[in-house]
Design a protein around this motif. Structure first.
Motif, PDB file in Angstrom:
ATOM      1  N   LEU A 159      31.571 -10.811  83.940  1.00  0.00           N
ATOM      2  CA  LEU A 159      32.443 -10.000  84.097  1.00  0.00           C
ATOM      3  C   LEU A 159      33.041  -9.726  83.037  1.00  0.00           C
ATOM      4  N   ARG A 160      33.933 -10.593  82.048  1.00  0.00           N
ATOM      5  CA  ARG A 160      34.404 -10.267  80.776  1.00  0.00           C
ATOM      6  C   ARG A 160      33.562  -9.426  79.965  1.00  0.00           C
ATOM      7  N   ALA A 161      32.164  -9.667  79.739  1.00  0.00           N
ATOM      8  CA  ALA A 161      31.370  -9.080  79.057  1.00  0.00           C
ATOM      9  C   ALA A 161      30.684  -7.695  79.898  1.00  0.00           C
ATOM     10  N   ASN A 162      31.121  -7.326  80.919  1.00  0.00           N
ATOM     11  CA  ASN A 162      30.665  -5.716  81.725  1.00  0.00           C
ATOM     12  C   ASN A 162      29.427  -6.352  82.048  1.00  0.00           C
ATOM     13  N   ASN A 163      28.938  -7.367  82.143  1.00  0.00           N
ATOM     14  CA  ASN A 163      27.417  -7.589  82.625  1.00  0.00           C
ATOM     15  C   ASN A 163      27.498  -7.729  84.356  1.00  0.00           C
ATOM     16  N   MET A 164      27.777  -6.694  85.041  1.00  0.00           N
ATOM     17  CA  MET A 164      28.035  -6.685  86.312  1.00  0.00           C
ATOM     18  C   MET A 164      27.110  -7.217  87.249  1.00  0.00           C
ATOM     19  N   GLU A 165      25.757  -6.946  86.890  1.00  0.00           N
ATOM     20  CA  GLU A 165      24.622  -7.347  87.715  1.00  0.00           C
ATOM     21  C   GLU A 165      24.395  -8.925  87.556  1.00  0.00           C
ATOM     22  N   SER A 166      24.632  -9.370  86.349  1.00  0.00           N
ATOM     23  CA  SER A 166      24.549 -11.042  86.145  1.00  0.00           C
ATOM     24  C   SER A 166      25.616 -11.531  87.111  1.00  0.00           C
ATOM     25  N   ALA A 167      26.908 -10.962  86.979  1.00  0.00           N
ATOM     26  CA  ALA A 167      28.197 -11.665  87.791  1.00  0.00           C
ATOM     27  C   ALA A 167      27.748 -11.330  89.192  1.00  0.00           C
ATOM     28  N   LYS A 168      27.193 -10.467  89.706  1.00  0.00           N
ATOM     29  CA  LYS A 168      26.721 -10.272  91.138  1.00  0.00           C
ATOM     30  C   LYS A 168      25.814 -11.442  91.722  1.00  0.00           C
ATOM     31  N   SER A 169      24.922 -11.511  90.833  1.00  0.00           N
ATOM     32  CA  SER A 169      23.729 -12.498  90.905  1.00  0.00           C
ATOM     33  C   SER A 169      24.356 -13.871  91.258  1.00  0.00           C
ATOM     34  N   SER A 206      39.283 -19.936 101.733  1.00  0.00           N
ATOM     35  CA  SER A 206      39.866 -19.308 100.629  1.00  0.00           C
ATOM     36  C   SER A 206      39.027 -19.250  99.522  1.00  0.00           C
ATOM     37  N   GLN A 207      38.172 -20.036  99.439  1.00  0.00           N
ATOM     38  CA  GLN A 207      37.153 -20.029  98.310  1.00  0.00           C
ATOM     39  C   GLN A 207      36.194 -18.656  98.517  1.00  0.00           C
ATOM     40  N   LEU A 208      35.652 -18.585  99.783  1.00  0.00           N
ATOM     41  CA  LEU A 208      34.678 -17.426 100.193  1.00  0.00           C
ATOM     42  C   LEU A 208      35.466 -16.010 100.039  1.00  0.00           C
ATOM     43  N   GLY A 209      36.734 -16.263 100.500  1.00  0.00           N
ATOM     44  CA  GLY A 209      37.397 -14.924 100.248  1.00  0.00           C
ATOM     45  C   GLY A 209      37.419 -14.457  98.996  1.00  0.00           C
ATOM     46  N   ALA A 210      37.894 -15.300  98.116  1.00  0.00           N
ATOM     47  CA  ALA A 210      37.967 -15.071  96.716  1.00  0.00           C
ATOM     48  C   ALA A 210      36.664 -14.494  96.054  1.00  0.00           C
ATOM     49  N   VAL A 211      35.393 -15.213  96.348  1.00  0.00           N
ATOM     50  CA  VAL A 211      34.333 -14.984  95.906  1.00  0.00           C
ATOM     51  C   VAL A 211      33.840 -13.358  96.210  1.00  0.00           C
ATOM     52  N   LEU A 212      34.008 -13.345  97.497  1.00  0.00           N
ATOM     53  CA  LEU A 212      33.509 -12.064  98.096  1.00  0.00           C
ATOM     54  C   LEU A 212      34.438 -11.061  97.567  1.00  0.00           C
ATOM     55  N   GLY A 213      35.773 -10.994  97.408  1.00  0.00           N
ATOM     56  CA  GLY A 213      36.623 -10.249  96.785  1.00  0.00           C
ATOM     57  C   GLY A 213      36.024  -9.922  95.318  1.00  0.00           C
ATOM     58  N   MET A 214      35.534 -10.598  94.540  1.00  0.00           N
ATOM     59  CA  MET A 214      34.906 -10.663  93.165  1.00  0.00           C
ATOM     60  C   MET A 214      33.645  -9.851  93.255  1.00  0.00           C
ATOM     61  N   LEU A 215      33.006 -10.127  94.284  1.00  0.00           N
ATOM     62  CA  LEU A 215      31.711  -9.251  94.581  1.00  0.00           C
ATOM     63  C   LEU A 215      32.002  -7.921  94.711  1.00  0.00           C
ATOM     64  N   SER A 247      29.398 -27.257  97.294  1.00  0.00           N
ATOM     65  CA  SER A 247      30.574 -26.127  97.358  1.00  0.00           C
ATOM     66  C   SER A 247      31.544 -26.291  95.767  1.00  0.00           C
ATOM     67  N   LEU A 248      31.576 -27.668  95.655  1.00  0.00           N
ATOM     68  CA  LEU A 248      32.417 -27.599  94.473  1.00  0.00           C
ATOM     69  C   LEU A 248      31.830 -27.733  93.202  1.00  0.00           C
ATOM     70  N   GLU A 249      30.858 -28.701  92.801  1.00  0.00           N
ATOM     71  CA  GLU A 249      30.071 -28.578  91.581  1.00  0.00           C
ATOM     72  C   GLU A 249      29.490 -27.441  91.270  1.00  0.00           C
ATOM     73  N   ARG A 250      28.438 -26.989  92.109  1.00  0.00           N
ATOM     74  CA  ARG A 250      27.651 -25.813  91.674  1.00  0.00           C
ATOM     75  C   ARG A 250      28.497 -24.393  91.929  1.00  0.00           C
ATOM     76  N   GLY A 251      29.336 -24.627  92.778  1.00  0.00           N
ATOM     77  CA  GLY A 251      30.300 -23.288  92.887  1.00  0.00           C
ATOM     78  C   GLY A 251      31.234 -23.308  91.774  1.00  0.00           C
ATOM     79  N   ALA A 252      31.826 -24.322  91.241  1.00  0.00           N
ATOM     80  CA  ALA A 252      32.671 -23.994  90.053  1.00  0.00           C
ATOM     81  C   ALA A 252      31.810 -23.691  88.771  1.00  0.00           C
ATOM     82  N   PHE A 253      30.697 -23.994  88.833  1.00  0.00           N
ATOM     83  CA  PHE A 253      29.823 -23.876  87.759  1.00  0.00           C
ATOM     84  C   PHE A 253      29.282 -22.090  87.583  1.00  0.00           C
ATOM     85  N   LEU A 254      28.915 -21.689  88.873  1.00  0.00           N
ATOM     86  CA  LEU A 254      28.688 -20.452  88.709  1.00  0.00           C
ATOM     87  C   LEU A 254      29.911 -19.553  88.780  1.00  0.00           C
TER      88      LEU A 254
END
Length: 353
Positions: A163-173, A197-206, A148-155
């Protein structure tokens, strides 16, 4: 408010040594000296150099969005490879300048990227006595540890780049895999504040990704799920309070655009309640007072559209009163500009009466 990785404050619950690097180093040194702790963990390290702490481009990165490749696509004839969404915007190869005659999928390379993500930062190796290991003929067992920490922060890092590059499908994946990791952790650990809080933030970004691509129904589902987890977190954290109220307002916005004004008002009012509760505990924070004024304006706007003019006017007036009584220091010029902008909008709404 700038995006903040929800994993920056996290720590793996089964590895207290990650909290203080000096303690981790001391512990590892003690293990090396005594060779007594045979099953202690050696921190996994990516051979390509990818990690969540530094900005690193590796052989599996797209040179346009700078995130990991998604839907790998090869330019013909130059053979340079990018994400499909990224290279589809170009007629010439960004790396060599060659004319792009056509773009071909590269499923083999994409399979490598997918396997890389699946295994990234998951392997936990056991430190054992070398001589004993050589004597044993049994095959070593590879253990997969919590990520949840190592791979989560990496992803999250990769998703934010996309997201900054407007590549939404990549970000969603990437965000979807991240959410799955945290959900697995929740099943084992329960609804701890950090994980919620982690999951809430990730779901919000999705939800943001779906909204950007015009998928309103999926966006609402993600925002609602985000709210569900953020509601389980104590409301004494300004960042969590802000994220929760923003998610509620985003659902309200989507309902508003769909023409469901009653539903929109319900979500706007929930966001208003969250923000009012926040300033009751931290009334000296100007940004939160401005947030309350914005929520009042959203509720009032819906009231006006529902034909409740007197209620709408009262809401606008309350918001104006809050902003006019707010004092902001000269060092916070951007915040003062925001206050003035919202105040001008509210006065304009009253003028329509």
């Amino acid at each position: 408010m700038t995006s903040v990785c929800p994993f920056t404050k996290a720590s793996r619950p089964d590895d207290a040594s990650v909290k203080k690097p000096s303690e981790n180093q001391n512990k590892q040194q003690a293990v090396n000296d005594t060779k007594a702790q045979q099953d202690s963990a050696i921190s996994p390290k990516c051979p390509f150099g990818y990690d969540s702490q530094t900005f690193k481009l590796g052989p599996l990165s797209c040179m346009i969005c700078q995130a990991l490749l998604f839907e790998c696509s090869k330019c013909v004839p130059c053979s340079h490879i990018y994400c499909k969404a990224c290279i589809s915007r170009f007629k010439d190869c960004p790396l060599c300048g060659a004319d792009i005659e056509k773009i071909e999928d590269d499923p083999n390379l994409q399979s490598v990227v997918d396997r890389f993500i699946q295994g990234h930062a998951r392997i936990k190796r056991s430190q054992v006595d070398t001589e004993k290991e050589e004597k044993e003929s049994e095959k070593k067992t590879v253990i997969y540890e919590d990520v949840s920490l190592e791979r989560g922060a990496f992803l999250m890092q990769q998703a934010m780049r996309a997201l900054r590059a407007n590549n939404m499908e990549s970000a969603k994946s990437r965000l979807s895999v991240c959410a799955e990791d945290v959900k697995e952790q929740l099943e084992r650990m329960g609804n701890t504040p950090d994980l919620c809080s982690q999951l809430g933030a990730v779901l919000g970004m999705l939800g943001d990704c779906c909204r950007a691509t015009g998928d309103a129904s999926s966006a609402i589902s993600y925002f609602e799920e985000s709210v569900n987890f953020l509601m389980k977190v104590p409301k004494d954290d300004m960042e969590i309070t802000h994220t929760l109220s923003v998610s509620l307002n985003k659902i309200g916005d989507l309902k508003y655009y769909e023409g469901d004004l009653q539903a929109a008002r319900s979500y706007y009012f929930q966001a208003l309640d969250v923000r009012r509760s926040a300033i009751n505990h931290q009334s000296t924070v100007p940004s939160q007072v401005i947030d309350v004024a914005i929520s009042l304006a959203k509720v009032a706007d819906v009231d006006r559209n529902l034909g409740n003019e007197d209620t709408a006017v009262a809401g606008f007036q309350e918001a104006i009163k809050l902003l006019e009584s707010l004092t902001i220091s000269t060092e916070e010029a951007a915040l003062e500009q925001r206050r003035v902008s919202v105040l001008e909008f509210l006065n304009g709404q009253l003028a329509k009466k």
